[in-house]
Design an enzyme around this catalytic site. Structure first.
Site, PDB file in Angstrom:
ATOM      1  CB  SER A  95     -10.929   5.824  16.733  1.00  0.00           C
ATOM      2  OG  SER A  95     -11.539   4.504  17.734  1.00  0.00           O
ATOM      3  CD  GLU A 127      -7.944  -3.131  22.162  1.00  0.00           C
ATOM      4  OE1 GLU A 127      -9.199  -3.001  22.988  1.00  0.00           O
ATOM      5  OE2 GLU A 127      -7.640  -2.089  21.136  1.00  0.00           O
ATOM      6  CG  HIS A 175     -17.305 -11.645  15.545  1.00  0.00           C
ATOM      7  ND1 HIS A 175     -16.926 -11.317  16.573  1.00  0.00           N
ATOM      8  CD2 HIS A 175     -18.306  -9.926  15.480  1.00  0.00           C
ATOM      9  CE1 HIS A 175     -17.496  -9.783  17.076  1.00  0.00           C
ATOM     10  NE2 HIS A 175     -18.058  -9.159  15.890  1.00  0.00           N
ATOM     11  CB  SER A 209      -6.176  13.734  24.612  1.00  0.00           C
ATOM     12  OG  SER A 209      -7.125  13.927  23.888  1.00  0.00           O
ATOM     13  N   GLY A 254     -15.448   5.013  18.516  1.00  0.00           N
ATOM     14  CA  GLY A 254     -16.931   3.694  18.757  1.00  0.00           C
ATOM     15  C   GLY A 254     -17.465   3.262  17.874  1.00  0.00           C
ATOM     16  N   GLY A 299     -17.289   1.704  14.655  1.00  0.00           N
ATOM     17  CA  GLY A 299     -16.616  -0.181  14.838  1.00  0.00           C
ATOM     18  C   GLY A 299     -15.046   0.076  13.597  1.00  0.00           C
ATOM     19  CG  ASP A 322      -9.839  -4.424  14.945  1.00  0.00           C
ATOM     20  OD1 ASP A 322     -10.449  -4.761  13.949  1.00  0.00           O
ATOM     21  OD2 ASP A 322     -10.900  -4.112  15.690  1.00  0.00           O
ATOM     22  CG  ASP A 332     -10.203 -11.632  14.800  1.00  0.00           C
ATOM     23  OD1 ASP A 332     -11.434 -11.402  15.073  1.00  0.00           O
ATOM     24  OD2 ASP A 332      -9.463 -10.090  14.483  1.00  0.00           O
TER      25      ASP A 332
HETATM   26  C1  GLA Z   1     -13.430  -5.870  16.816  1.00  0.00           C
HETATM   27  C2  GLA Z   1     -12.096  -6.500  16.992  1.00  0.00           C
HETATM   28  C3  GLA Z   1     -11.625  -7.250  16.280  1.00  0.00           C
HETATM   29  C4  GLA Z   1     -12.337  -8.314  14.791  1.00  0.00           C
HETATM   30  C5  GLA Z   1     -14.032  -7.174  15.674  1.00  0.00           C
HETATM   31  C6  GLA Z   1     -14.756  -8.340  15.149  1.00  0.00           C
HETATM   32  O1  GLA Z   1     -13.196  -5.066  15.466  1.00  0.00           O
HETATM   33  O2  GLA Z   1     -11.027  -5.908  17.558  1.00  0.00           O
HETATM   34  O3  GLA Z   1     -10.969  -8.448  16.336  1.00  0.00           O
HETATM   35  O4  GLA Z   1     -13.141  -9.526  16.007  1.00  0.00           O
HETATM   36  O5  GLA Z   1     -14.525  -6.869  16.135  1.00  0.00           O
HETATM   37  O6  GLA Z   1     -14.507  -8.889  13.545  1.00  0.00           O
END
Ligand code: GLA
Length: 386
Positions: free
Chosen positions: A127, A161, A36, A69, A122, A124, A173, A38
């Site tokens: 994907s 996004e 958190h 898919s 989902g 983290g 990401d 970025d």
């Molecule tokens: C998600 C978001 C990223 C980042 C993380 C937390 O993966 O897509 O941009 O903020 O949460 O670090």
């Protein structure tokens, strides 16, 4: 990647007109520390993983995208000139990427595609960024003469996004997915976008994820709220210090100075972010010195902050973190946006087996399901396979 080119190809052939196209892949990611940060202009420390998305794509000389898919056995057809696009999220990512590439002036044409992935959804591990980067990279190659640079490709995924999924995410990401390099973590300054590869081979340790199997799919509104809290604090600080643009520019003294002007909740959120900023600096130094105990200590501190100050944990992730502590694991924390997904654990080789076994057994007893252990192997970023 466990995914096999032949499997994608055979499904592509079966699903469309029997001809073949080009095959592209992009990975998911891990993040050692810097969570958190970025979207607060701070530093992150991600690396690409071996798991990712693979897609076969062939221009079809129409204005239509026909997408299959393989994993979800779901098919859609949409027009590139449609404003709304498909509603299913797995197709919206592709639609959004097409539209964002078109905004850049890339002459995107219709195509047929079949795609599949082995990044757990989902969890983290990004994907969705893997899917976005795969198509941004492929469209640039197929229709854009590769004129769009890699940073812009990452930003296309991020804009997708924001504009098509309603998640106001940062750049980490998509950056990690596009820029990943085998064997290296990447320290990215999310403000200047300067980055440095850090070869990561912690001799005597393993990096392992424990997937809590709690899906974080419904977390986007909470994610956006966290971001809003940070922006609230910056707006107040800016009245006192005009050069504050993000929480990257703030320190604890400044935060205490504005405490009476912000909510208790926003105060806690900003406290976490400022703390995380310092932790990433310290981890950079520790990594250069090969001091993994120091790295691990910071990971535990980040978990505490994410759980108690940023409040993006859940009982399952806190439990896995406690198990790691009790097993003597060097470092452990929530990875990614939170509210489910994985913990990332730095564990010495001699404790590895016991840790995984204990975590599985005790988690099963408490939550009635087993966490899934995923050994992290740092892989390459977006690429054309054939
Ligand atoms: C998600 C978001 C990223 C980042 C993380 C937390 O993966 O897509 O941009 O903020 O949460 O670090």
């Amino acid at each position: 990647m466990k995914l096999k080119i032949d499997d994608i190809r055979s499904r592509f052939i079966e699903h469309f007109d029997g001809t073949t196209g080009s095959i592209y892949a992009s990975p998911g990611r891990v993040n050692l520390i810097g969570e958190h940060t970025d979207y607060n202009g701070g530093f992150v420390f991600p690396g690409a993983v071996q798991q990712g998305i693979m897609a076969e794509i062939k221009p079809n000389e129409t204005r239509k995208v026909r997408a299959y898919s393989i994993d979800l056995k779901d098919y859609v057809e949409f027009s590139l000139d449609d404003e709304k696009g498909p509603s299913a999220s797995h197709f919206r990512y592709i639609f959004g990427v097409c539209r964002e590439m078109m905004k850049l002036g890339v002459p995107v044409q219709g195509f047929n595609t079949a795609f599949a992935g082995d990044v757990p959804l989902g969890a983290g591990m990004s994907s969705s960024a893997a899917l976005e980067s795969t198509f941004a990279f492929a469209i640039n190659d197929l229709f854009g003469e590769n004129k769009v640079d890699k940073f812009t490709l990452a930003k296309v995924g991020q804009a997708t996004e924001h504009h098509f999924l309603g998640v106001n995410c940062g750049i980490m990401d998509q950056f990690a997915s596009v820029f990943g390099r085998k064997g290296s973590l990447i320290r990215l300054d999310c403000r200047s976008l300067q980055y440095k590869y850090f070869p990561f081979d912690p001799v005597g340790y393993k990096l392992v994820l424990l997937n809590s199997c709690v899906k974080h799919e419904l977390a986007s509104s909470a994610y956006n709220q966290r971001r809003k809290s940070c922006e609230n604090v910056v707006a107040v600080m800016k009245k006192h210090w005009t050069d504050v643009d993000t929480l990257r520019d703030a320190d604890f003294d400044m935060l205490h100075n504005v405490k009476s002007e912000i909510s208790e909740e926003d105060f806690m959120r900003a406290k976490y972010v400022i703390g995380e900023k310092y932790r990433v600096y310290e981890v950079s130094v520790a990594l250069e010195e090969g001091d993994y105990d120091a790295v691990g200590k910071k990971m535990f501190e980040t978990h505490y902050g994410l759980s108690k100050e940023y409040e993006v944990s859940c009982p399952e992730l806190d439990f896995l973190n406690e198990v790691a502590k009790s097993c003597g694991v060097t470092g452990s924390r929530i990875m990614g946006g939170g509210f489910g997904g994985c913990t990332i654990n730095l564990v010495s080789d001699d404790l590895y087996e016991n840790f995984i076994e204990t975590a599985k057994k005790s988690y099963q007893e408490k939550f009635g399901k087993e966490p899934i252990a995923i050994d992290v192997v740092i892989g390459d970023g977006s690429r054309k396979l054939m």
